[in-house]
Design an enzyme around this catalytic site. Structure first.
Site, PDB file in Angstrom:
ATOM      1  N   GLU A 187       7.341  -6.515  -7.462  1.00 42.24           N
ATOM      2  CA  GLU A 187       6.865  -7.431  -6.422  1.00 42.24           C
ATOM      3  C   GLU A 187       5.747  -8.282  -7.014  1.00 42.24           C
ATOM      4  O   GLU A 187       5.236  -7.994  -8.091  1.00 42.24           O
ATOM      5  CB  GLU A 187       6.343  -6.664  -5.208  1.00 42.24           C
ATOM      6  CG  GLU A 187       5.122  -5.806  -5.495  1.00 42.24           C
ATOM      7  CD  GLU A 187       4.364  -5.391  -4.229  1.00 42.24           C
ATOM      8  OE1 GLU A 187       4.580  -5.973  -3.154  1.00 42.24           O
ATOM      9  OE2 GLU A 187       3.520  -4.483  -4.350  1.00 42.24           O
ATOM     10  N   ARG A 230      -2.618 -12.303  -4.087  1.00 42.55           N
ATOM     11  CA  ARG A 230      -4.019 -12.133  -3.650  1.00 42.55           C
ATOM     12  C   ARG A 230      -4.809 -11.490  -4.777  1.00 42.55           C
ATOM     13  O   ARG A 230      -4.237 -11.102  -5.787  1.00 42.55           O
ATOM     14  CB  ARG A 230      -4.043 -11.186  -2.445  1.00 42.55           C
ATOM     15  CG  ARG A 230      -3.361  -9.850  -2.793  1.00 42.55           C
ATOM     16  CD  ARG A 230      -3.524  -8.814  -1.733  1.00 42.55           C
ATOM     17  NE  ARG A 230      -2.561  -7.740  -1.834  1.00 42.55           N
ATOM     18  CZ  ARG A 230      -2.719  -6.629  -2.547  1.00 42.55           C
ATOM     19  NH1 ARG A 230      -3.798  -6.449  -3.257  1.00 42.55           N
ATOM     20  NH2 ARG A 230      -1.774  -5.706  -2.574  1.00 42.55           N
ATOM     21  N   HIS A 255       3.768   2.228 -13.875  1.00 48.04           N
ATOM     22  CA  HIS A 255       3.533   0.978 -13.160  1.00 48.04           C
ATOM     23  C   HIS A 255       2.676   0.088 -14.059  1.00 48.04           C
ATOM     24  O   HIS A 255       1.555   0.450 -14.404  1.00 48.04           O
ATOM     25  CB  HIS A 255       2.810   1.267 -11.834  1.00 48.04           C
ATOM     26  CG  HIS A 255       2.382   0.038 -11.087  1.00 48.04           C
ATOM     27  ND1 HIS A 255       2.911  -0.308  -9.858  1.00 48.04           N
ATOM     28  CD2 HIS A 255       1.485  -0.929 -11.403  1.00 48.04           C
ATOM     29  CE1 HIS A 255       2.349  -1.446  -9.461  1.00 48.04           C
ATOM     30  NE2 HIS A 255       1.478  -1.830 -10.376  1.00 48.04           N
ATOM     31  N   VAL A 270      -7.257  -4.792  -5.685  1.00 48.13           N
ATOM     32  CA  VAL A 270      -8.328  -3.802  -5.717  1.00 48.13           C
ATOM     33  C   VAL A 270      -8.807  -3.617  -7.166  1.00 48.13           C
ATOM     34  O   VAL A 270     -10.006  -3.582  -7.445  1.00 48.13           O
ATOM     35  CB  VAL A 270      -7.827  -2.453  -5.149  1.00 48.13           C
ATOM     36  CG1 VAL A 270      -8.895  -1.377  -5.296  1.00 48.13           C
ATOM     37  CG2 VAL A 270      -7.413  -2.603  -3.686  1.00 48.13           C
ATOM     38  N   TYR A 327      16.036   4.738  -7.772  1.00 41.52           N
ATOM     39  CA  TYR A 327      14.747   5.378  -7.986  1.00 41.52           C
ATOM     40  C   TYR A 327      14.602   5.729  -9.460  1.00 41.52           C
ATOM     41  O   TYR A 327      15.439   6.440 -10.034  1.00 41.52           O
ATOM     42  CB  TYR A 327      14.635   6.633  -7.125  1.00 41.52           C
ATOM     43  CG  TYR A 327      13.310   7.329  -7.305  1.00 41.52           C
ATOM     44  CD1 TYR A 327      12.134   6.720  -6.904  1.00 41.52           C
ATOM     45  CD2 TYR A 327      13.236   8.591  -7.900  1.00 41.52           C
ATOM     46  CE1 TYR A 327      10.915   7.334  -7.087  1.00 41.52           C
ATOM     47  CE2 TYR A 327      12.020   9.226  -8.077  1.00 41.52           C
ATOM     48  CZ  TYR A 327      10.866   8.589  -7.675  1.00 41.52           C
ATOM     49  OH  TYR A 327       9.651   9.192  -7.851  1.00 41.52           O
ATOM     50  N   ILE A 328      13.553   5.238 -10.070  1.00 45.61           N
ATOM     51  CA  ILE A 328      13.314   5.509 -11.493  1.00 45.61           C
ATOM     52  C   ILE A 328      12.418   6.737 -11.594  1.00 45.61           C
ATOM     53  O   ILE A 328      11.273   6.714 -11.146  1.00 45.61           O
ATOM     54  CB  ILE A 328      12.710   4.275 -12.192  1.00 45.61           C
ATOM     55  CG1 ILE A 328      13.730   3.140 -12.095  1.00 45.61           C
ATOM     56  CG2 ILE A 328      12.364   4.579 -13.649  1.00 45.61           C
ATOM     57  CD1 ILE A 328      13.222   1.795 -12.480  1.00 45.61           C
ATOM     58  N   GLY A 332       0.809  -1.219   0.000  1.00 46.60           N
ATOM     59  CA  GLY A 332       0.000   0.000   0.000  1.00 46.60           C
ATOM     60  C   GLY A 332       0.844   1.273   0.000  1.00 46.60           C
ATOM     61  O   GLY A 332       0.398   2.311   0.492  1.00 46.60           O
TER      62      GLY A 332
HETATM   63  P1  ADP Z   1      -3.592  -3.133  -4.957  1.00 46.66           P
HETATM   64  O1  ADP Z   1      -2.514  -3.350  -5.926  1.00 46.66           O
HETATM   65  O2  ADP Z   1      -4.534  -4.247  -4.789  1.00 46.66           O
HETATM   66  O3  ADP Z   1      -4.222  -1.807  -5.114  1.00 46.66           O
HETATM   67  P2  ADP Z   1      -2.509  -1.984  -2.631  1.00 46.66           P
HETATM   68  O4  ADP Z   1      -1.069  -2.126  -2.368  1.00 46.66           O
HETATM   69  O5  ADP Z   1      -3.077  -0.676  -3.025  1.00 46.66           O
HETATM   70  O6  ADP Z   1      -2.833  -3.122  -3.641  1.00 46.66           O
HETATM   71  O7  ADP Z   1      -3.281  -2.522  -1.374  1.00 46.66           O
HETATM   72  C1  ADP Z   1      -4.653  -2.795  -1.367  1.00 46.66           C
HETATM   73  C2  ADP Z   1      -5.153  -2.626   0.024  1.00 46.66           C
HETATM   74  O8  ADP Z   1      -4.486  -3.499   0.888  1.00 46.66           O
HETATM   75  C3  ADP Z   1      -4.958  -1.248   0.565  1.00 46.66           C
HETATM   76  O9  ADP Z   1      -6.068  -0.962   1.392  1.00 46.66           O
HETATM   77  C4  ADP Z   1      -3.691  -1.359   1.382  1.00 46.66           C
HETATM   78  O10 ADP Z   1      -3.693  -0.418   2.426  1.00 46.66           O
HETATM   79  C5  ADP Z   1      -3.774  -2.766   1.878  1.00 46.66           C
HETATM   80  N1  ADP Z   1      -2.485  -3.442   2.000  1.00 46.66           N
HETATM   81  C6  ADP Z   1      -1.607  -3.709   1.042  1.00 46.66           C
HETATM   82  N2  ADP Z   1      -0.582  -4.416   1.502  1.00 46.66           N
HETATM   83  C7  ADP Z   1      -0.806  -4.614   2.807  1.00 46.66           C
HETATM   84  C8  ADP Z   1      -0.100  -5.300   3.847  1.00 46.66           C
HETATM   85  N3  ADP Z   1       1.057  -5.919   3.624  1.00 46.66           N
HETATM   86  N4  ADP Z   1      -0.642  -5.306   5.083  1.00 46.66           N
HETATM   87  C9  ADP Z   1      -1.808  -4.669   5.322  1.00 46.66           C
HETATM   88  N5  ADP Z   1      -2.509  -4.027   4.384  1.00 46.66           N
HETATM   89  C10 ADP Z   1      -2.027  -3.997   3.145  1.00 46.66           C
HETATM   90  P1  ADP Z   2       3.855  -1.626  -2.473  1.00 43.85           P
HETATM   91  O1  ADP Z   2       4.065  -2.960  -1.851  1.00 43.85           O
HETATM   92  O2  ADP Z   2       3.716  -0.543  -1.479  1.00 43.85           O
HETATM   93  O3  ADP Z   2       2.792  -1.670  -3.515  1.00 43.85           O
HETATM   94  P2  ADP Z   2       5.768  -1.448  -4.695  1.00 43.85           P
HETATM   95  O4  ADP Z   2       7.179  -1.934  -4.694  1.00 43.85           O
HETATM   96  O5  ADP Z   2       4.794  -2.213  -5.487  1.00 43.85           O
HETATM   97  O6  ADP Z   2       5.269  -1.323  -3.192  1.00 43.85           O
HETATM   98  O7  ADP Z   2       5.778   0.055  -5.190  1.00 43.85           O
HETATM   99  C1  ADP Z   2       4.643   0.881  -5.137  1.00 43.85           C
HETATM  100  C2  ADP Z   2       4.856   2.077  -6.058  1.00 43.85           C
HETATM  101  O8  ADP Z   2       6.020   2.833  -5.654  1.00 43.85           O
HETATM  102  C3  ADP Z   2       5.137   1.727  -7.513  1.00 43.85           C
HETATM  103  O9  ADP Z   2       3.951   1.530  -8.235  1.00 43.85           O
HETATM  104  C4  ADP Z   2       5.913   2.945  -7.983  1.00 43.85           C
HETATM  105  O10 ADP Z   2       5.066   4.031  -8.266  1.00 43.85           O
HETATM  106  C5  ADP Z   2       6.749   3.291  -6.781  1.00 43.85           C
HETATM  107  N1  ADP Z   2       8.074   2.647  -6.827  1.00 43.85           N
HETATM  108  C6  ADP Z   2       8.430   1.493  -6.243  1.00 43.85           C
HETATM  109  N2  ADP Z   2       9.714   1.191  -6.508  1.00 43.85           N
HETATM  110  C7  ADP Z   2      10.186   2.175  -7.304  1.00 43.85           C
HETATM  111  C8  ADP Z   2      11.461   2.479  -7.917  1.00 43.85           C
HETATM  112  N3  ADP Z   2      12.506   1.676  -7.738  1.00 43.85           N
HETATM  113  N4  ADP Z   2      11.562   3.602  -8.652  1.00 43.85           N
HETATM  114  C9  ADP Z   2      10.515   4.449  -8.819  1.00 43.85           C
HETATM  115  N5  ADP Z   2       9.311   4.228  -8.255  1.00 43.85           N
HETATM  116  C10 ADP Z   2       9.137   3.115  -7.510  1.00 43.85           C
HETATM  117 MG    MG Z   3       2.846  -2.872  -5.215  1.00 44.31          MG
END
Ligand code: ADP
Ligand code: ADP
Ligand code: MG
Length: 470
Positions: free
Chosen positions: A295, A299, A214, A302, A208-209, A170
């Site tokens: 990643e 599951r 995404h 959303v 950082y890109i 999130g």
């Molecule tokens: P999606 O790609 O499904 O949009 P998000 O990363 O936005 O995934 O997360 C969806 C929901 O799950 C959000 O409400 C976020 O706050 C929650 N969430 C995501 N990862 C976790 C986690 N590891 N633990 C608790 N809540 C999480």
């Molecule tokens: P989360 O588990 O919170 O969803 P992610 O690794 O999927 O974490 O990253 C969430 C968002 O953060 C990505 O969709 C992107 O916008 C940004 N992000 C993550 N890693 C990078 C990166 N190395 N460079 C630039 N933006 C990033």
């Molecule tokens: Mg993610």
């Protein structure tokens, strides 16, 4: 199909709340399965509780005492005679311990096996898995246990870089570091956030890109060795690394790039013997057009309705069927990607006040409808949005024959959507949809924060509406 692999599910327990709980109840109806929903004391009166065959209270309002209580969820599922548990997203959805606890008690967990969750659950392990398969990952480090270690690696990976929580989700536990003097502060706040949110302090560094999109690939697998993809979703419209708008197909992915991304996603899923629905997330560097694995979310996501709209596949129903040991109902050849779909996440937040959450009673609730429009929501007139949970009120999804058609459908739908009583981000989405950068598919993951908000504030545009009349 060999009979012994089938585990009939006649009653399913929903260990979640909000719109996804409603969505799962609907899938159960379609499959002729009874639905029992576990609710907190604050959620007794929710739409999911009303629609389900039964609602059972599992604890007080704070999630730590209800939706995150594994033992309470399992006890409620067993006590109500359910054979399976659907965790939705967030909360316990990616918790390997919860998966094992369910399995130990003879409950089917609607999700991948514990081994796949463990292989993909934390970002550092997932990166190693991807690297072994020669799938590109963003250049980065292993665990960094303190600011000194960060300083040492900073010379190698260069500024700016991200400090990221291995357990993150999130958008939480992530900080951009642009210069050496930001290291101490970023380390302290990222580790405090990840400790509080995930009870896990592990951090690492990633390049950082700056100009990125995404793009993620939806996967479905079953126990009979089938793994299929359902195309990609582009989720580049983000604020604070959280998705606001998602669409499929991506406006920047051509057939060759799609083929390469999909191939990487399928290889990864097969390598961890992936079963059930999952999403492989990539970041696409717009300067080089190279993509990197970010990643895997083990599951339902959303934004799954976007994929459902263009494929006609009911992802939640597939999840439940697969969990019951059945084969996927579609083969790769049968998956058709038809037209274009967009989703807007409407939150009870006030953009004019830093996106402050706006809980309270919904006085008026008139969601849009019509051809190509779908609304997934748990709200109704008179519903009180509690202050304890995620602020999402609804997802509006529009489908059209091409991107232009789905954008105009979405714009009309948002115009006709009436929500009053709490602040909502409806006007914020209306302004985004009308913006030439969005219309032309020219946004990056930083666009909302760096360009859009500044322009919108300068133009004095209303970005929220619906405040309670005093
Ligand atoms: P999606 O790609 O499904 O949009 P998000 O990363 O936005 O995934 O997360 C969806 C929901 O799950 C959000 O409400 C976020 O706050 C929650 N969430 C995501 N990862 C976790 C986690 N590891 N633990 C608790 N809540 C999480
Ligand atoms: P989360 O588990 O919170 O969803 P992610 O690794 O999927 O974490 O990253 C969430 C968002 O953060 C990505 O969709 C992107 O916008 C940004 N992000 C993550 N890693 C990078 C990166 N190395 N460079 C630039 N933006 C990033
Ligand atoms: Mg993610």
């Amino acid at each position: 199909m060999p009979l012994e692999t089938r585990r009939p599910i006649t009653r399913l327990f929903i260990a979640n709340r909000g719109e996804i709980a409603v969505r799962i109840v609907k899938a159960c109806r379609k499959l002729g399965i009874e639905a029992v929903v576990g609710v907190s004391e604050a959620d007794r009166d929710t739409l999911a509780a009303r629609l389900a065959d039964r609602a059972i209270c599992i604890g007080p309002a704070p999630a730590a005492r209800s939706y995150l209580k594994m033992e309470a969820m399992v006890a409620a599922a067993l006590g109500t005679g359910c054979q399976a548990v659907h965790p939705g997203y967030g909360f316990l959805a990616e918790n390997a311990k919860f998966q094992s606890l369910c399995a130990d008690q003879g409950l089917i967990f609607v999700g991948p096996p514990a081994s796949a969750i463990s292989a993909m659950g934390d970002k550092l392990t997932a990166r190693q898995t991807a690297e072994k398969l020669n799938i590109p990952v963003v250049p980065g480090t292993g665990q960094v246990d303190g600011p000194d270690k960060v300083r040492r690696f900073a010379g190698e990976i260069h500024y700016p870089f991200l400090l990221k929580a291995s357990a993150g989700g999130g958008g939480r536990g992530m900080r951009i570091v642009r210069s050496p003097d930001e290291i101490d502060g970023a380390f302290a706040s990222a580790s405090a956030e990840t400790r509080a949110a995930f009870n896990d302090p592990m951090l690492y560094m990633e390049c950082y890109i700056e100009r990125a999109r995404h793009v993620e690939v939806q996967i479905l697998g079953d126990e009979h060795g089938h793994v299929v993809h359902l195309g990609e979703r582009d989720c580049s419209v983000q604020r604070r690394h959280q998705k606001l708008i998602e669409e499929s197909p991506s406006p920047v992915v051509d057939p060759l790039l799609r083929a390469r991304m999909v191939d990487s996603a399928l290889r990864l899923a097969r390598a961890v013997k992936y079963v059930n629905a999952g999403t492989v997330e990539f970041i696409l560097d717009l300067d080089s057009m190279r993509f990197y694995f970010l990643e895997m979310n083990t599951r339902i996501q959303v934004e799954h309705p976007v994929t459902e709209m263009i494929t006609g596949v009911d992802l939640v129903a597939e999840q439940i069927r697969v969990a019951g040991g059945e084969p996927l109902s579609v083969s790769q050849d049968e998956v058709r990607l038809d037209g274009h779909a967009i989703e807007c996440r409407i939150n009870a937040e006030c953009p004019e006040h830093g996106f402050m959450p706006s809980p309270g009673r919904i006085l008026k609730w008139e969601p849009p409808s019509g051809a190509g429009i779908r609304v997934d929501s748990h709200c109704y007139p008179g519903y009180v949005v509690p202050p304890f949970y995620d602020s999402m009120l609804a997802k509006v999804i529009a489908h059209g024959q091409d991107r232009g058609a789905s954008i105009s459908r979405m714009a009309k739908a948002l115009d006709s959507f009436k929500a009053e009583g709490v602040h909502s981000t409806l006007p914020f989405h209306r302004v985004i949809l009308a913006h030439p950068d969005f219309r032309n598919g020219r946004v990056t993951t930083q666009w909302i924060e760096e360009d859009f908000c500044r322009d919108a504030y300068r133009a004095g545009l209303p970005l929220s509406e619906g405040q309670r009349a005093i």
